[in-house]
Design an enzyme around this catalytic site. Structure first.
Site, PDB file in Angstrom:
ATOM      1  N   LEU A 159      41.973  29.553  34.355  1.00 42.54           N
ATOM      2  CA  LEU A 159      40.836  28.773  34.608  1.00 42.54           C
ATOM      3  C   LEU A 159      39.629  29.559  34.244  1.00 42.54           C
ATOM      4  O   LEU A 159      39.573  30.911  33.943  1.00 42.54           O
ATOM      5  CB  LEU A 159      40.671  28.725  36.303  1.00 42.54           C
ATOM      6  CG  LEU A 159      40.659  29.956  37.362  1.00 42.54           C
ATOM      7  CD1 LEU A 159      39.487  30.678  37.122  1.00 42.54           C
ATOM      8  CD2 LEU A 159      41.190  29.562  38.757  1.00 42.54           C
ATOM      9  N   ALA A 261      27.440  33.255  18.555  1.00 46.65           N
ATOM     10  CA  ALA A 261      27.034  34.762  18.811  1.00 46.65           C
ATOM     11  C   ALA A 261      26.269  34.800  19.781  1.00 46.65           C
ATOM     12  O   ALA A 261      25.500  34.021  20.173  1.00 46.65           O
ATOM     13  CB  ALA A 261      26.338  34.833  17.341  1.00 46.65           C
ATOM     14  N   GLY A 262      26.119  36.154  20.539  1.00 41.10           N
ATOM     15  CA  GLY A 262      25.205  36.677  21.417  1.00 41.10           C
ATOM     16  C   GLY A 262      25.329  37.946  21.629  1.00 41.10           C
ATOM     17  O   GLY A 262      25.597  38.758  20.976  1.00 41.10           O
ATOM     18  N   CYS A 269      37.533  39.461  33.183  1.00 43.98           N
ATOM     19  CA  CYS A 269      39.117  39.156  32.452  1.00 43.98           C
ATOM     20  C   CYS A 269      38.658  39.820  30.949  1.00 43.98           C
ATOM     21  O   CYS A 269      39.452  40.769  30.817  1.00 43.98           O
ATOM     22  CB  CYS A 269      39.030  37.721  32.321  1.00 43.98           C
ATOM     23  SG  CYS A 269      39.495  37.027  34.147  1.00 43.98           S
ATOM     24  N   ARG A 336      30.739  40.761  37.335  1.00 49.31           N
ATOM     25  CA  ARG A 336      31.571  41.651  37.134  1.00 49.31           C
ATOM     26  C   ARG A 336      31.527  41.871  35.555  1.00 49.31           C
ATOM     27  O   ARG A 336      31.704  41.145  34.812  1.00 49.31           O
ATOM     28  CB  ARG A 336      33.158  41.362  37.456  1.00 49.31           C
ATOM     29  CG  ARG A 336      33.378  41.664  38.857  1.00 49.31           C
ATOM     30  CD  ARG A 336      34.640  41.339  39.307  1.00 49.31           C
ATOM     31  NE  ARG A 336      35.191  39.844  39.338  1.00 49.31           N
ATOM     32  CZ  ARG A 336      36.103  39.243  39.843  1.00 49.31           C
ATOM     33  NH1 ARG A 336      36.948  40.130  40.275  1.00 49.31           N
ATOM     34  NH2 ARG A 336      36.225  37.932  39.669  1.00 49.31           N
TER      35      ARG A 336
HETATM   36  P1  NAD Z   1      38.941  38.593  43.288  1.00 48.55           P
HETATM   37  O1  NAD Z   1      38.740  40.291  43.048  1.00 48.55           O
HETATM   38  O2  NAD Z   1      37.823  37.956  43.232  1.00 48.55           O
HETATM   39  O3  NAD Z   1      39.924  38.375  44.289  1.00 48.55           O
HETATM   40  C1  NAD Z   1      41.150  39.185  44.615  1.00 48.55           C
HETATM   41  C2  NAD Z   1      41.140  39.026  46.170  1.00 48.55           C
HETATM   42  O4  NAD Z   1      42.265  39.798  46.654  1.00 48.55           O
HETATM   43  C3  NAD Z   1      39.856  39.818  46.844  1.00 48.55           C
HETATM   44  O5  NAD Z   1      39.143  38.763  47.776  1.00 48.55           O
HETATM   45  C4  NAD Z   1      40.500  40.914  47.697  1.00 48.55           C
HETATM   46  O6  NAD Z   1      39.765  41.027  48.981  1.00 48.55           O
HETATM   47  C5  NAD Z   1      41.989  40.350  47.878  1.00 48.55           C
HETATM   48  N1  NAD Z   1      42.731  41.406  48.160  1.00 48.55           N
HETATM   49  C6  NAD Z   1      42.898  42.745  47.615  1.00 48.55           C
HETATM   50  N2  NAD Z   1      43.851  43.390  48.099  1.00 48.55           N
HETATM   51  C7  NAD Z   1      44.499  42.653  49.029  1.00 48.55           C
HETATM   52  C8  NAD Z   1      45.842  42.621  49.634  1.00 48.55           C
HETATM   53  N3  NAD Z   1      46.378  43.727  49.885  1.00 48.55           N
HETATM   54  N4  NAD Z   1      45.957  41.656  50.523  1.00 48.55           N
HETATM   55  C9  NAD Z   1      45.325  40.700  50.418  1.00 48.55           C
HETATM   56  N5  NAD Z   1      44.256  40.213  49.707  1.00 48.55           N
HETATM   57  C10 NAD Z   1      43.843  41.198  48.984  1.00 48.55           C
HETATM   58  O7  NAD Z   1      40.011  38.819  41.854  1.00 48.55           O
HETATM   59  P2  NAD Z   1      40.100  37.426  40.939  1.00 48.55           P
HETATM   60  O8  NAD Z   1      39.051  37.050  39.925  1.00 48.55           O
HETATM   61  O9  NAD Z   1      40.442  36.266  41.690  1.00 48.55           O
HETATM   62  O10 NAD Z   1      41.394  37.802  39.943  1.00 48.55           O
HETATM   63  C11 NAD Z   1      42.624  37.988  40.616  1.00 48.55           C
HETATM   64  C12 NAD Z   1      43.585  37.985  39.406  1.00 48.55           C
HETATM   65  O11 NAD Z   1      43.641  36.881  38.609  1.00 48.55           O
HETATM   66  C13 NAD Z   1      43.364  39.262  38.364  1.00 48.55           C
HETATM   67  O12 NAD Z   1      44.258  40.037  37.979  1.00 48.55           O
HETATM   68  C14 NAD Z   1      42.563  38.787  37.402  1.00 48.55           C
HETATM   69  O13 NAD Z   1      42.614  39.358  36.131  1.00 48.55           O
HETATM   70  C15 NAD Z   1      43.078  37.270  37.091  1.00 48.55           C
HETATM   71  N6  NAD Z   1      42.523  36.137  36.610  1.00 48.55           N
HETATM   72  C16 NAD Z   1      41.140  36.100  36.907  1.00 48.55           C
HETATM   73  C17 NAD Z   1      40.447  34.828  36.699  1.00 48.55           C
HETATM   74  C18 NAD Z   1      39.320  34.701  36.924  1.00 48.55           C
HETATM   75  O14 NAD Z   1      38.407  33.996  36.116  1.00 48.55           O
HETATM   76  N7  NAD Z   1      38.276  35.373  37.785  1.00 48.55           N
HETATM   77  C19 NAD Z   1      40.985  33.865  35.708  1.00 48.55           C
HETATM   78  C20 NAD Z   1      42.373  34.230  35.342  1.00 48.55           C
HETATM   79  C21 NAD Z   1      43.130  35.310  35.648  1.00 48.55           C
END
Ligand code: NAD
Length: 445
Positions: A159, A261-262, A269, A336
């Site tokens: 996403l 470009a930017g 990510c 982030r």
């Molecule tokens: P995020 O930090 O927004 O969410 C992670 C959540 O997990 C937080 O709310 C945190 O409090 C919670 N958490 C931490 N430890 C925990 C535990 N032990 N038990 C329960 N909850 C716990 O992270 P995100 O952006 O949602 O990303 C999550 C994963 O998905 C990462 O590996 C990221 O690389 C991947 N990802 C993110 C995106 C994006 O656009 N944000 C897209 C694709 C993949």
């Protein structure tokens, strides 16, 4: 068929995925360790800004399909499919920190061990994890519960923040990593409502699914860095990167997207995933030349933008700058690894003062900068009596500003545009100094 689904980690990915699964008729139990977040969510308040999310969140809570808790057992005992949507932040050496994923897998296994029900479950890894993590997670379950109680599946998430609901409800593709036929059938059934228009569900082995996610992000990062690398060349030879983008992008082999470009890419990510991929490759004595170059170009690109400001003003102490845009991209409040943070830190280091505006990300910026900068609740007052306007995020509202008003407010009519929002010719006609990326720079005099 409707499933009971556990979502562990209710952040950007977990909340959007959980809400989308609920919206397709499943009963979803979202777990997070952050008590404030869960308290807000129980009231139907989204802790993140994501277009469209509020509507589905409220609707599915009201209709009893979406539950929130801080207790892992609430999801594990109820659900047959449990998604890990946990953070995998970078360690100092660039490797992915897997402790959230591995520790949670162990906790789930222990809850299952002590439960009366011996139901077989699927644990789906949606976090972005290095190749081999699925095997590690499977080994944890097998060691605690014996082989056959849990099938670990990889289901990388693609996403885009800002379009996350749309992407989750209508994904261009769903990648499922498993060699287990039972798990494959369940996962296909779960995702079937999202791919009714014909987008593919692609099933492969766990390792290939894990690498597919990193390969996709590294490739997109490389596209951006290619254009950014070329942008310096364009400035020197007098070519226009925007025209080149259109010329190149019309070739279907190249495609129109990710060629802007930017100032460089940021976010939760691309920077972390490229570094993690490089780290895993190094562990296997492989030199991934292109992702490494993409990362290096990106670092230089942000610095080059700051250098433009420094070379225009010389010393920056006693200077004040307005910064428009804090989120790492428009339509999100996610800051982030935001390029804006890089630029602001550099300005502060040079003893400049900074006033910022962003439509959604002010609160996240406040958590990071506190009172080191000032905050404005509207885009124009941020520019009042500042030496220049610095644009870092391409929110739509910045695209057509009232330049006459800006001229009145700014001490000097100077704009540093990290997103090429305006036309240099028009800026010249309006009598602005205009510094942009890979195009003609409209300099003083
Ligand atoms: P995020 O930090 O927004 O969410 C992670 C959540 O997990 C937080 O709310 C945190 O409090 C919670 N958490 C931490 N430890 C925990 C535990 N032990 N038990 C329960 N909850 C716990 O992270 P995100 O952006 O949602 O990303 C999550 C994963 O998905 C990462 O590996 C990221 O690389 C991947 N990802 C993110 C995106 C994006 O656009 N944000 C897209 C694709 C993949």
């Amino acid at each position: 068929m409707s499933y009971k689904i556990g979502i562990i980690g209710t952040g950007y990915v977990g909340l959007v995925s959980g809400t989308s699964f609920a919206a397709s008729g499943n009963e979803v139990y979202c777990i997070d360790i952050d008590e404030d977040k869960i308290a807000k969510l129980r009231k139907g308040i989204s802790p993140i800004f994501e277009p469209g999310l509020d509507y589905y969140l409220k609707q599915n809570i009201r209709e009893g399909r979406l539950h929130f808790s801080t207790i892992l057992k609430d999801a594990v005992s109820e659900c047959s499919i449990i998604f890990l949507c946990l953070p995998t932040p970078p360690n100092e050496d660039g490797s992915a920190d897997l402790h959230h994923v591995l520790d949670t897998a162990k906790e789930i296994a222990e809850i299952m061990l002590n439960a009366e029900s011996k139901e077989k479950k699927i644990v789906v890894n949606k976090s972005t994890v290095p190749v081999g993590t699925g095997e590690k997670v499977q080994a944890i379950f097998d060691a605690i519960l014996g082989v056959g109680r849990v099938v670990v599946v990889s289901n990388p998430e693609f996403l885009r923040e800002g379009f996350a609901i749309e992407d989750a409800m209508k994904p261009e593709r769903v990648v499922i990593g498993t060699s287990d036929k039972w798990a494959e059938e369940l996962m296909r059934d779960l995702y079937e409502p999202f791919v009714r228009s014909g987008n593919p569900i692609i099933v492969m082995d766990v390792k290939s699914a894990e690498v597919t996610k990193y390969a996709s992000n590294a490739f997109l990062a490389t596209k951006i860095s290619f254009m950014n690398d070329l942008s310096l060349f364009c400035e020197v030879v007098g070519a226009d990167i925007e025209k080149i983008r259109i010329g190149m992008g019309s070739d279907s082999r190249i495609g129109k997207r990710f060629l802007f470009a930017g100032i460089g890419f940021g976010g939760s990510c691309f920077p972390k995933d490229v570094r993690a991929l490089l780290h895993t490759a190094e562990e296997h004595n492989i030199d991934l030349v292109l992702p490494k170059a993409a990362f290096e170009v990106n670092r230089k690109q942000m610095q080059r933008f700051v250098d433009k400001i420094v070379s225009r003003f010389g010393r920056l102490n006693n200077r004040k700058f307005a910064v428009w845009g804090l989120a790492f991209k428009p339509n999100t409040d996610d800051t982030r690894e935001a390029p804006a943070f890089y630029v602001i830190e550099k300005l502060l280091l040079a003893k400049a003062r900074v006033c910022v505006y962003d439509p959604e990300a002010i609160e996240n910026a406040r958590l990071h900068f506190g009172d080191r900068i000032s905050y404005s609740s509207d885009m124009y007052s941020a520019t009042k009596s500042t030496d220049a306007l610095v644009i870092v995020t391409e929110w739509n509202v910045f695209r057509n500003p009232n330049f006459f008003k800006l001229k009145e407010l700014l001490k000097n009519p100077i704009i540093f545009d990290g997103r090429n929002l305006f036309n240099p010719e028009e800026m010249k006609a309006l009598d602005f100094e205009y510094y942009c990326i890979g195009r003609e720079q409209i300099k003083k005099g």
